[in-house]
Design a protein around this motif. Structure first.
Motif, mmCIF file in Angstrom:
data_model
loop_
_atom_site.group_PDB
_atom_site.id
_atom_site.type_symbol
_atom_site.label_atom_id
_atom_site.label_comp_id
_atom_site.label_asym_id
_atom_site.label_seq_id
_atom_site.Cartn_x
_atom_site.Cartn_y
_atom_site.Cartn_z
ATOM 1 N N VAL A 83 37.150 36.579 61.245
ATOM 2 C CA VAL A 83 37.425 36.249 60.779
ATOM 3 C C VAL A 83 37.860 35.110 59.484
ATOM 4 O O VAL A 83 37.308 35.429 58.454
ATOM 5 N N GLY A 110 39.347 35.366 65.578
ATOM 6 C CA GLY A 110 40.316 34.538 64.867
ATOM 7 C C GLY A 110 38.786 33.469 63.665
ATOM 8 O O GLY A 110 38.939 33.763 63.215
ATOM 9 N N VAL A 152 36.473 35.364 55.983
ATOM 10 C CA VAL A 152 37.201 34.965 54.347
ATOM 11 C C VAL A 152 35.984 33.237 54.110
ATOM 12 O O VAL A 152 36.268 33.357 52.557
ATOM 13 N N ALA A 194 49.110 35.663 54.400
ATOM 14 C CA ALA A 194 48.070 36.797 54.475
ATOM 15 C C ALA A 194 47.082 36.943 56.090
ATOM 16 O O ALA A 194 47.245 37.291 57.388
ATOM 17 N N VAL A 195 45.998 35.787 55.321
ATOM 18 C CA VAL A 195 44.857 35.578 56.039
ATOM 19 C C VAL A 195 45.376 34.692 57.441
ATOM 20 O O VAL A 195 44.482 35.102 58.810
ATOM 21 N N LEU A 237 47.930 34.501 59.194
ATOM 22 C CA LEU A 237 48.598 35.649 59.870
ATOM 23 C C LEU A 237 47.405 36.368 61.149
ATOM 24 O O LEU A 237 47.200 36.618 62.349
ATOM 25 N N ILE A 238 45.932 37.150 60.415
ATOM 26 C CA ILE A 238 45.444 37.447 60.760
ATOM 27 C C ILE A 238 44.351 37.072 61.152
ATOM 28 O O ILE A 238 43.516 37.655 62.946
ATOM 29 N N GLU A 239 44.448 35.628 60.873
ATOM 30 C CA GLU A 239 43.851 35.206 61.758
ATOM 31 C C GLU A 239 44.223 34.644 63.851
ATOM 32 O O GLU A 239 43.325 34.286 63.734
ATOM 33 N N LYS A 240 45.324 34.729 63.387
ATOM 34 C CA LYS A 240 45.891 34.486 64.506
ATOM 35 C C LYS A 240 46.798 35.375 65.420
ATOM 36 O O LYS A 240 45.950 35.494 67.009
ATOM 37 N N LEU A 241 46.676 36.616 64.712
ATOM 38 C CA LEU A 241 46.818 37.787 65.150
ATOM 39 C C LEU A 241 45.864 38.398 65.986
ATOM 40 O O LEU A 241 45.180 39.175 67.239
ATOM 41 N N ALA A 242 43.958 38.622 64.987
ATOM 42 C CA ALA A 242 42.692 38.397 65.619
ATOM 43 C C ALA A 242 42.225 38.334 66.954
ATOM 44 O O ALA A 242 42.743 36.887 66.673
#
Length: 71
Positions: free
Chosen positions: A38, A35, A42, A24-25, A27-32
């Motif tokens: 993020v 990144g 983290v 999930a982390v 994915l969020i880094e890639k989509l945000a």
């Protein structure tokens, strides 16, 4: 599975929840859009958790394994 002294030994497997959290982390880094921000947030959270566990090891019982005796 039984160990050498008839004791049941644990299978060493990674926690599925931990794997999902890491995925999930990533994915969020890639989509945000930010990144890098993020990733830094983290990383800071991981450092804080590591410091807390270093101060209070009982919070991570899986790290305190029983010593193995050689025969």
């Amino acid at each position: 599975m039984l160990g050498p002294h008839g004791r049941i030994r644990r299978l060493r497997m990674m926690n599925v929840v931990a794997m999902l959290a890491i995925a999930a982390v990533v994915l969020i880094e890639k989509l945000a859009g930010g990144g890098r921000g993020v990733a830094r947030l983290v990383g800071l959270g991981c450092l804080v958790m590591a410091a807390i566990v270093a101060a209070v090891p009982s919070l991570a019982p899986g790290l305190n394994m029983a010593p193995m005796h050689m025969s």
